[in-house]
Design an enzyme around this catalytic site. Structure first.
Site, mmCIF file in Angstrom:
data_model
loop_
_atom_site.group_PDB
_atom_site.id
_atom_site.type_symbol
_atom_site.label_atom_id
_atom_site.label_comp_id
_atom_site.label_asym_id
_atom_site.label_seq_id
_atom_site.Cartn_x
_atom_site.Cartn_y
_atom_site.Cartn_z
ATOM 1 N N GLY A 153 16.835 21.442 39.648
ATOM 2 C CA GLY A 153 16.882 21.730 41.136
ATOM 3 C C GLY A 153 15.692 22.414 41.498
ATOM 4 N N SER A 154 15.620 23.465 42.577
ATOM 5 C CA SER A 154 14.411 23.925 43.194
ATOM 6 C C SER A 154 13.556 24.737 42.205
ATOM 7 C CB SER A 154 14.692 24.611 44.442
ATOM 8 O OG SER A 154 15.248 23.840 45.406
ATOM 9 N N THR A 155 14.043 25.131 40.980
ATOM 10 C CA THR A 155 13.199 25.894 39.905
ATOM 11 C C THR A 155 11.991 25.136 39.664
ATOM 12 O OG1 THR A 155 14.969 25.538 38.223
ATOM 13 C CG2 THR A 155 15.225 27.311 39.099
#
Length: 483
Positions: A211-213
């Protein structure tokens, strides 16, 4: 001597020679092959005929050996806080084999490692006293992660950025390896058939969409490439953003977030999908892949020393798929170890020290056979300027953005949240991620962590990196800095 007798004598001599050759072959070649065969029951009996060496955490053994009352198993493996340390130790069993550190250092722990032998042992073939494995695991960090994860399905890894020492490796749900030591088939069947897969080491061996990591990797690529000169330069990022070649509009989590043409700092703070999807397309998949591989993605031989599963950044994509990789979706996968490595490199001025969870191995007298702390490699992933800018932007995420649950008084903390969709049409509960670093304001202690929560009792609408994963990271970081 007549001709018939002479021929019979020669034939008999040849038979004797053939028997001698065959006996020699069986004794010295096939005999050794049979002795080394993994299915040879005598090997397992011999291995557990003596106490095994130990795996050490924080100066104390978390393993042991207990005398049994009967059968061909003289000693069985025992574990202290087995469920807490199972992702580190693995298990050792006469019936089911050995995994994790028990498997990697099996010969050291059972005394058959040649490095344990003295010259007399080599001549006589005497079995040596077993050696020990001294880990880098900090028991306080390990306990903090295990307690914070609780009954959630997930995993966490903590690394000292400056040394590469792995301070914590936790995977939940866990299991007690003691139940497998004596070869309990019922326990084995129950564990292997459990739908929750408690014996899977989720921290090292289960890559999931990050995801956004993953936006940290894309931001690093953009800064190193010169696409943007700083985290405070405005980007060229329309909002809403339509995936190239499609009519699909990529939404942001917050419709009111200031994501149009946002700077990298603001885009990380509000986790703007449009910014990083467009950034990945502008960079092109090859540049994003190159940066991902610098951090450790696509490394098929990541040993710590347990072999970690490969974290993947894909190839041969169209632009719409490349855009999705910019937000850690499509076919991007990562282990918590990998995302901890990303934060560790950023926290360490752009240099990644090879992560390892074994400090030393020693013989029965405590003499060091190998010191892995002195054998680490360090490689530059990004320049110091890029690292400092990303550290600053990650601090904004924790202080003013989506990662406020990771704040720690008396420490400088930076992080990045992530919520990864999965399942057909994103039908399944999202994965909640958080990766971060913390530096003590009063000492030189520092730590980098990554946490993923696969499943919890939280409602789907409440699943977020800040809500589920950040508190676990905060507990681990606090334990590392206070220890």
């Amino acid at each position: 001597m007549n001709k018939t007798i002479r021929r019979a004598s020669v034939f008999t001599l040849l038979l004797v020679l053939a028997l001698l050759v065959r006996a020699t072959w069986v004794q010295f070649y096939e005999g050794r092959a049979l002795a080394e065969d993994k299915d040879n029951r005598r090997n397992a009996i011999e291995q557990y005929a003596y106490p095994l060496g130990n795996i050490i955490v924080g100066g104390d053994a978390v393993t042991g050996s207990a005398r049994t009352s009967g059968g061909d198993l003289k000693y069985k493996r025992t574990y202290t806080d087995g469920s807490l340390y199972s992702a580190v130790t693995g298990f050792s069993s006469q019936v089911f084999g050995a995994t994790q550190l028990e498997g990697v250092y099996q010969q050291l722990l059972d005394g058959t490692d040649n490095r344990l032998k003295n010259p007399l042992d080599t001549v006589t073939g005497k079995r040596s006293d077993p050696g020990d494995v001294i880990t880098t695991i900090d028991p306080d960090v390990q306990k903090a992660a295990y307690k914070a994860l609780g009954d959630k399905k997930g995993a966490a890894v903590a690394i000292d950025p400056g040394t590469g020492k792995i301070l914590g490796v936790v995977s939940t749900p866990s299991y007690d390896p003691s139940v497998l030591s004596a070869g309990d088939s019922e326990a084995w069947n129950k564990l292997t058939k459990d739908a929750e897969k408690p014996m899977t080491n989720r921290a090292l061996r289960q890559p999931l969409p990050p995801g956004s990591t993953f936006k940290l990797v894309v931001a690093a690529a953009a800064l190193e490439d010169g696409l943007y000169s700083s985290v405070d330069e405005k980007t060229d990022s329309e909002n809403p953003y339509t995936l190239p070649g499609t009519t699909t509009v990529l939404a942001n989590e917050s419709k009111s977030a200031p994501c149009e043409n946002a700077t990298i700092r603001v885009a990380l703070q509000y986790s703007c999908n449009n910014v990083f999807a467009k950034m990945a397309v502008d960079l092109g998949q090859d540049k994003v892949k190159e940066m991902a591989e610098k951090f450790g993605f696509n490394d098929t031989s990541q040993d710590v020393p347990v072999r970690a599963y490969t974290s993947v950044y894909p190839s041969d994509m169209d632009k719409s798929s490349t855009a999705l990789t910019g937000i850690g979706q499509f076919d991007v996968t990562a282990t918590p170890l990998q995302m901890a490595m990303v934060s560790a490199a950023i926290a360490n001025g752009g240099k990644l020290v090879s992560p390892h969870m074994v400090s030393q191995i020693s013989d029965a007298n405590g003499d060091v056979l190998e010191n892995y702390d002195d054998d680490t490699e360090s490689k530059e992933i990004v320049g110091s300027s890029t690292a400092e800018q990303l550290q600053s932007a990650m601090r904004t995420v924790v202080e003013e953005g989506t990662g406020t649950n990771a704040r720690i008084d008396g420490a400088t903390v930076g992080g990045k949240t992530g919520t990864a969709q999965h399942g057909e049409n994103n039908s399944k509960t999202p994965y909640a991620w958080f990766t971060s670093y913390a530096k003590s304001d009063s000492s030189d202690k520092e730590v980098a962590v990554a946490v993923v929560v696969e499943q919890s009792d939280a409602a789907r609408s409440e699943v977020s990196g800040n809500g589920l994963a950040a508190p676990v990271a905060e507990a681990m970081m606090r334990a590392a800095l206070d220890g």
